[in-house]
Design a protein around this motif. Structure first.
Motif, PDB file in Angstrom:
ATOM      1  N   GLU A  71      45.107   6.521  69.204  1.00  0.00           N
ATOM      2  CA  GLU A  71      44.157   7.594  69.508  1.00  0.00           C
ATOM      3  C   GLU A  71      45.026   8.997  69.617  1.00  0.00           C
ATOM      4  OE1 GLU A  71      41.395   8.605  73.386  1.00  0.00           O
ATOM      5  OE2 GLU A  71      43.065   7.294  73.795  1.00  0.00           O
ATOM      6  N   HIS A  72      46.176   9.116  69.910  1.00  0.00           N
ATOM      7  CA  HIS A  72      46.790  10.541  70.249  1.00  0.00           C
ATOM      8  C   HIS A  72      47.307  10.835  68.747  1.00  0.00           C
ATOM      9  CE1 HIS A  72      50.567  12.808  70.044  1.00  0.00           C
ATOM     10  NE2 HIS A  72      49.971  13.452  71.132  1.00  0.00           N
ATOM     11  N   GLN A  75      44.327  12.539  67.545  1.00  0.00           N
ATOM     12  CA  GLN A  75      43.780  13.541  68.176  1.00  0.00           C
ATOM     13  C   GLN A  75      44.688  14.763  67.897  1.00  0.00           C
ATOM     14  OE1 GLN A  75      44.423  12.527  72.215  1.00  0.00           O
ATOM     15  NE2 GLN A  75      42.212  12.037  72.249  1.00  0.00           N
ATOM     16  N   ARG A  76      45.952  14.763  67.598  1.00  0.00           N
ATOM     17  CA  ARG A  76      46.944  15.582  66.881  1.00  0.00           C
ATOM     18  C   ARG A  76      46.672  15.926  65.599  1.00  0.00           C
ATOM     19  NH1 ARG A  76      51.646  16.088  63.890  1.00  0.00           N
ATOM     20  NH2 ARG A  76      53.140  17.416  65.026  1.00  0.00           N
ATOM     21  N   ALA A  78      43.731  16.188  64.517  1.00  0.00           N
ATOM     22  CA  ALA A  78      42.399  17.385  64.701  1.00  0.00           C
ATOM     23  C   ALA A  78      42.750  18.564  65.156  1.00  0.00           C
ATOM     24  CB  ALA A  78      41.561  16.647  65.687  1.00  0.00           C
ATOM     25  N   VAL A  79      43.708  18.606  65.904  1.00  0.00           N
ATOM     26  CA  VAL A  79      44.341  19.823  66.481  1.00  0.00           C
ATOM     27  C   VAL A  79      45.034  20.689  65.087  1.00  0.00           C
ATOM     28  CG1 VAL A  79      46.082  21.114  68.027  1.00  0.00           C
ATOM     29  CG2 VAL A  79      44.636  19.341  68.870  1.00  0.00           C
ATOM     30  N   GLU A 104      44.876  17.842  75.193  1.00  0.00           N
ATOM     31  CA  GLU A 104      44.107  16.552  75.047  1.00  0.00           C
ATOM     32  C   GLU A 104      42.293  16.778  74.991  1.00  0.00           C
ATOM     33  OE1 GLU A 104      43.575  11.854  76.264  1.00  0.00           O
ATOM     34  OE2 GLU A 104      44.810  13.034  77.439  1.00  0.00           O
ATOM     35  N   ALA A 107      41.757  18.698  72.066  1.00  0.00           N
ATOM     36  CA  ALA A 107      41.498  17.755  70.613  1.00  0.00           C
ATOM     37  C   ALA A 107      40.296  16.830  70.937  1.00  0.00           C
ATOM     38  CB  ALA A 107      42.598  16.792  70.768  1.00  0.00           C
ATOM     39  N   LYS A 108      39.871  16.332  72.043  1.00  0.00           N
ATOM     40  CA  LYS A 108      38.510  15.689  72.114  1.00  0.00           C
ATOM     41  C   LYS A 108      37.482  16.624  71.918  1.00  0.00           C
ATOM     42  CE  LYS A 108      39.930  12.246  75.280  1.00  0.00           C
ATOM     43  NZ  LYS A 108      40.030  11.673  76.774  1.00  0.00           N
ATOM     44  N   LEU A 111      37.353  16.804  68.045  1.00  0.00           N
ATOM     45  CA  LEU A 111      36.779  15.733  67.269  1.00  0.00           C
ATOM     46  C   LEU A 111      35.132  15.632  67.525  1.00  0.00           C
ATOM     47  CD1 LEU A 111      39.606  12.965  68.142  1.00  0.00           C
ATOM     48  CD2 LEU A 111      38.980  13.832  65.920  1.00  0.00           C
TER      49      LEU A 111
END
Length: 144
Positions: A71-72, A75-76, A78-79, A104, A107-108, A111
Motif C-alpha cells: 500500500e505504501h 501511495q509513494r 502516486a505522490v 499519507e 497520497a490517498k 489516488l
C-alpha cells in the motif's frame, strides 16, 4: 573546471513530457494528455524522510511492516507522479510539513483523484514511467 563555481549549461528550461492516455469508450477512442515535469532534485529522498515506509515494533525495535508495504509503495508512486503533474491535480501536497500522517492523507487524496478520473492501474503505471523518463532529462524543453 578547476576552482569550482556553478556549472554552466546551455539548458534554459527543464524538460516536459506529455503522456497520452487512451480509452476505447465503446463509442470511439478518447484520449487525454498529461504534462509531466521533473520533480526537484532530492525530492524522492525528502519523501522517504517525511513519508517513510511503515514499520511495526518487535521487541521494542522498528522493523518493516510487510502487510502495509505494498500500500505504501503505491501511495509513494502516486505522490511522485503528482509532483510531476504539478497543478494539474486538485490535491495539494503538505507544504513544509514533515508529518507522515499528512503525507499519507495527501497520497490517498491523489489516488482518490486518479480514481475519480477513471484512471486504472495501467494508466498510473504509464504516468510513473513518464515521470521517471522526464526525470532522466528526456522530453521537450518546457517553461523556464
Amino acid at each position: 573546471r578547476a576552482g569550482g563555481g556553478l556549472m554552466r549549461t546551455n539548458f534554459s528550461t527543464r524538460p516536459t513530457l506529455t503522456v497520452t492516455l487512451v480509452r476505447d469508450s465503446g463509442e470511439g477512442v478518447v484520449e487525454t494528455t498529461v504534462d509531466l515535469r521533473p520533480w526537484s532534485l532530492g525530492f524522492p529522498e525528502y519523501l522517504d524522510r517525511v513519508f517513510p515506509a511503515p514499520v511495526r515494533f518487535e521487541n521494542g525495535k522498528p522493523v518493516p511492516d510487510p502487510s502495509r508495504s505494498s500500500e505504501h509503495s503505491g501511495q509513494r508512486m502516486a505522490v511522485l507522479v503528482a509532483r510531476c503533474m504539478g497543478d494539474q491535480l486538485d490535491a495539494k501536497a503538505p507544504a513544509g510539513v514533515d508529518d507522515r500522517a499528512a503525507w499519507e492523507a495527501y497520497a490517498k487524496a491523489v489516488l482518490a483523484e486518479f480514481e475519480a478520473a477513471n484512471l486504472v492501474e495501467g494508466d498510473v503505471i504509464r504516468l510513473m514511467l513518464g515521470a521517471q523518463q522526464v526525470n532522466q532529462g528526456a522530453g521537450k524543453p518546457g517553461k523556464a
